[in-house]
Design a protein around this motif. Structure first.
Motif, PDB file in Angstrom:
ATOM      1  N   LEU A  68       0.806  -1.186   0.016  1.00 35.91           N
ATOM      2  CA  LEU A  68      -0.126  -0.013   0.050  1.00 35.91           C
ATOM      3  C   LEU A  68       0.705   1.086  -0.036  1.00 35.91           C
ATOM      4  CD1 LEU A  68      -2.721  -0.915   2.617  1.00 35.91           C
ATOM      5  CD2 LEU A  68      -3.076  -0.513   0.244  1.00 35.91           C
ATOM      6  N   GLU A  69       0.677   2.157  -0.948  1.00 31.00           N
ATOM      7  CA  GLU A  69       1.450   3.431  -0.874  1.00 31.00           C
ATOM      8  C   GLU A  69       0.568   4.565  -0.509  1.00 31.00           C
ATOM      9  OE1 GLU A  69       3.143   3.265  -4.730  1.00 31.00           O
ATOM     10  OE2 GLU A  69       4.612   1.774  -4.351  1.00 31.00           O
ATOM     11  N   GLU A  70       1.040   5.781  -0.277  1.00 30.94           N
ATOM     12  CA  GLU A  70       0.125   6.880   0.247  1.00 30.94           C
ATOM     13  C   GLU A  70       0.977   8.016  -0.417  1.00 30.94           C
ATOM     14  OE1 GLU A  70      -1.292   9.372   4.420  1.00 30.94           O
ATOM     15  OE2 GLU A  70       0.326   7.783   4.162  1.00 30.94           O
ATOM     16  N   ARG A  71       0.238   9.110  -0.674  1.00 28.29           N
ATOM     17  CA  ARG A  71       0.419  10.580  -0.867  1.00 28.29           C
ATOM     18  C   ARG A  71      -0.265  11.510  -0.465  1.00 28.29           C
ATOM     19  NH1 ARG A  71       0.877  11.224  -7.349  1.00 28.29           N
ATOM     20  NH2 ARG A  71      -1.427  11.233  -7.849  1.00 28.29           N
ATOM     21  N   THR A  72       0.224  12.871  -0.341  1.00 27.91           N
ATOM     22  CA  THR A  72      -0.682  13.752  -0.033  1.00 27.91           C
ATOM     23  C   THR A  72      -0.331  14.895  -1.110  1.00 27.91           C
ATOM     24  OG1 THR A  72      -0.367  13.512   2.440  1.00 27.91           O
ATOM     25  CG2 THR A  72      -1.153  15.678   1.651  1.00 27.91           C
ATOM     26  N   GLY A  73      -1.384  15.348  -1.600  1.00 29.16           N
ATOM     27  CA  GLY A  73      -1.051  16.330  -2.703  1.00 29.16           C
ATOM     28  C   GLY A  73      -0.420  15.874  -4.102  1.00 29.16           C
ATOM     29  N   LYS A  74       0.595  16.732  -4.208  1.00 27.77           N
ATOM     30  CA  LYS A  74       1.425  16.137  -5.366  1.00 27.77           C
ATOM     31  C   LYS A  74       2.958  15.602  -4.772  1.00 27.77           C
ATOM     32  CE  LYS A  74      -1.262  17.714  -8.509  1.00 27.77           C
ATOM     33  NZ  LYS A  74      -1.977  16.924  -9.273  1.00 27.77           N
ATOM     34  N   GLN A  75       2.840  15.115  -3.751  1.00 27.89           N
ATOM     35  CA  GLN A  75       4.041  14.584  -3.143  1.00 27.89           C
ATOM     36  C   GLN A  75       4.242  13.301  -3.842  1.00 27.89           C
ATOM     37  OE1 GLN A  75       5.914  15.883  -0.714  1.00 27.89           O
ATOM     38  NE2 GLN A  75       4.617  17.916  -1.024  1.00 27.89           N
ATOM     39  N   PRO A  76       5.575  12.772  -3.706  1.00 26.12           N
ATOM     40  CA  PRO A  76       5.746  11.568  -4.232  1.00 26.12           C
ATOM     41  C   PRO A  76       5.050  10.296  -3.465  1.00 26.12           C
ATOM     42  CG  PRO A  76       7.823  12.436  -3.526  1.00 26.12           C
ATOM     43  CD  PRO A  76       6.755  13.329  -3.381  1.00 26.12           C
ATOM     44  N   TRP A  77       4.908   9.118  -3.954  1.00 23.48           N
ATOM     45  CA  TRP A  77       4.280   8.038  -3.566  1.00 23.48           C
ATOM     46  C   TRP A  77       5.274   7.233  -2.477  1.00 23.48           C
ATOM     47  CZ3 TRP A  77      -0.671   6.876  -3.744  1.00 23.48           C
ATOM     48  CH2 TRP A  77      -1.323   7.391  -4.862  1.00 23.48           C
ATOM     49  N   HIS A  78       4.835   7.211  -1.144  1.00 18.92           N
ATOM     50  CA  HIS A  78       5.740   6.251  -0.317  1.00 18.92           C
ATOM     51  C   HIS A  78       4.895   5.043   0.305  1.00 18.92           C
ATOM     52  CE1 HIS A  78       3.798   8.864   2.839  1.00 18.92           C
ATOM     53  NE2 HIS A  78       4.009   7.846   3.538  1.00 18.92           N
ATOM     54  N   HIS A 100      -4.214  15.782   9.309  1.00 20.13           N
ATOM     55  CA  HIS A 100      -4.416  16.992   9.111  1.00 20.13           C
ATOM     56  C   HIS A 100      -5.734  17.004   7.986  1.00 20.13           C
ATOM     57  CE1 HIS A 100      -0.499  18.256  10.343  1.00 20.13           C
ATOM     58  NE2 HIS A 100       0.025  17.190   9.970  1.00 20.13           N
ATOM     59  N   ARG A 101      -6.057  17.994   7.638  1.00 19.23           N
ATOM     60  CA  ARG A 101      -7.342  18.093   6.916  1.00 19.23           C
ATOM     61  C   ARG A 101      -6.745  18.127   5.331  1.00 19.23           C
ATOM     62  NH1 ARG A 101     -12.473  21.557   8.540  1.00 19.23           N
ATOM     63  NH2 ARG A 101     -12.012  21.253  10.794  1.00 19.23           N
ATOM     64  N   GLY A 102      -7.080  17.790   4.461  1.00 15.31           N
ATOM     65  CA  GLY A 102      -7.091  17.607   2.977  1.00 15.31           C
ATOM     66  C   GLY A 102      -7.295  16.136   2.362  1.00 15.31           C
ATOM     67  N   ASP A 103      -6.823  16.092   1.366  1.00 16.81           N
ATOM     68  CA  ASP A 103      -6.895  14.870   0.566  1.00 16.81           C
ATOM     69  C   ASP A 103      -5.866  13.694   0.685  1.00 16.81           C
ATOM     70  OD1 ASP A 103      -9.179  15.482  -0.299  1.00 16.81           O
ATOM     71  OD2 ASP A 103      -8.764  16.188  -2.135  1.00 16.81           O
ATOM     72  N   LEU A 104      -6.138  12.549   0.976  1.00 12.90           N
ATOM     73  CA  LEU A 104      -5.026  11.459   1.148  1.00 12.90           C
ATOM     74  C   LEU A 104      -5.295  10.531  -0.060  1.00 12.90           C
ATOM     75  CD1 LEU A 104      -4.942  10.481   4.792  1.00 12.90           C
ATOM     76  CD2 LEU A 104      -3.070  11.914   3.445  1.00 12.90           C
ATOM     77  N   VAL A 130      -7.172   5.725  -4.964  1.00 13.42           N
ATOM     78  CA  VAL A 130      -8.461   6.101  -4.159  1.00 13.42           C
ATOM     79  C   VAL A 130      -8.335   7.266  -3.152  1.00 13.42           C
ATOM     80  CG1 VAL A 130      -9.599   3.865  -4.033  1.00 13.42           C
ATOM     81  CG2 VAL A 130      -7.848   4.331  -2.285  1.00 13.42           C
ATOM     82  N   THR A 131      -9.180   8.254  -3.127  1.00 16.57           N
ATOM     83  CA  THR A 131      -9.024   9.170  -2.444  1.00 16.57           C
ATOM     84  C   THR A 131      -9.844   9.347  -1.034  1.00 16.57           C
ATOM     85  OG1 THR A 131      -8.431  10.444  -4.517  1.00 16.57           O
ATOM     86  CG2 THR A 131      -8.878  11.924  -2.378  1.00 16.57           C
ATOM     87  N   VAL A 132      -9.007   9.662   0.057  1.00 17.31           N
ATOM     88  CA  VAL A 132      -9.943  10.013   1.302  1.00 17.31           C
ATOM     89  C   VAL A 132      -9.873  11.317   1.786  1.00 17.31           C
ATOM     90  CG1 VAL A 132      -9.983   9.418   3.674  1.00 17.31           C
ATOM     91  CG2 VAL A 132      -9.146   7.654   1.969  1.00 17.31           C
TER      92      VAL A 132
END
Length: 135
Positions: A68-78, A100-104, A130-132
């Protein structure tokens, strides 16, 4: 029917079957597999988010590892979490706090490995992102 007509019909059927078998042999074989991911659509700040994924592939000679990989905004996947290498279906779950507020954004990637310690895994499949929405 006369004997020549039966033989002609048999020859035509045999020829058609032979041609069909050659056509089928010319089609390349593709490994079938799939990766799916489940995550909530929304979450509240300070609450736990659970993301789960399942992946499989019928390619022979590979162990499978699902990450499973995650990113916030335009950050790279980790990478958040990876399953142990398995011969069959791979499953992985990650739990984390929505800080934090925002999209994951999350995605699941299925890798093929030649051994448990393979340093050069091959990407076999990846699922849609998928976006949370964290509020």
């Amino acid at each position: 029917m006369t004997r020549t007509k039966k033989t002609g019909m048999k020859a035509a059927v045999m020829g058609a079957l032979g041609l069909a078998s050659v056509a089928l042999a010319a089609v390349p074989a593709f490994a079938k597999g799939d990766v799916s991911i489940t995550a909530p659509h929304t979450a509240h700040v300070g609450k736990t988010i659970t993301v789960a994924a399942h992946g499989d592939d019928d390619s022979a000679g590979y162990l499978h590892q699902l990450c499973l990989e995650e990113r916030t905004g335009k950050q790279p996947w980790h990478q958040e979490n990876c399953s142990t290498p398995v011969k069959g279906d791979a499953r992985v779950t990650a739990r984390g706090l929505a800080a934090h507020r925002g999209d994951l954004q999350f995605r699941a990637v299925l890798y093929g490995l030649t051994s448990k310690h393979d340093q050069h895994p091959v990407v076999l499949h990846a699922c849609n992102v998928v976006t949370v929405h964290v509020r």
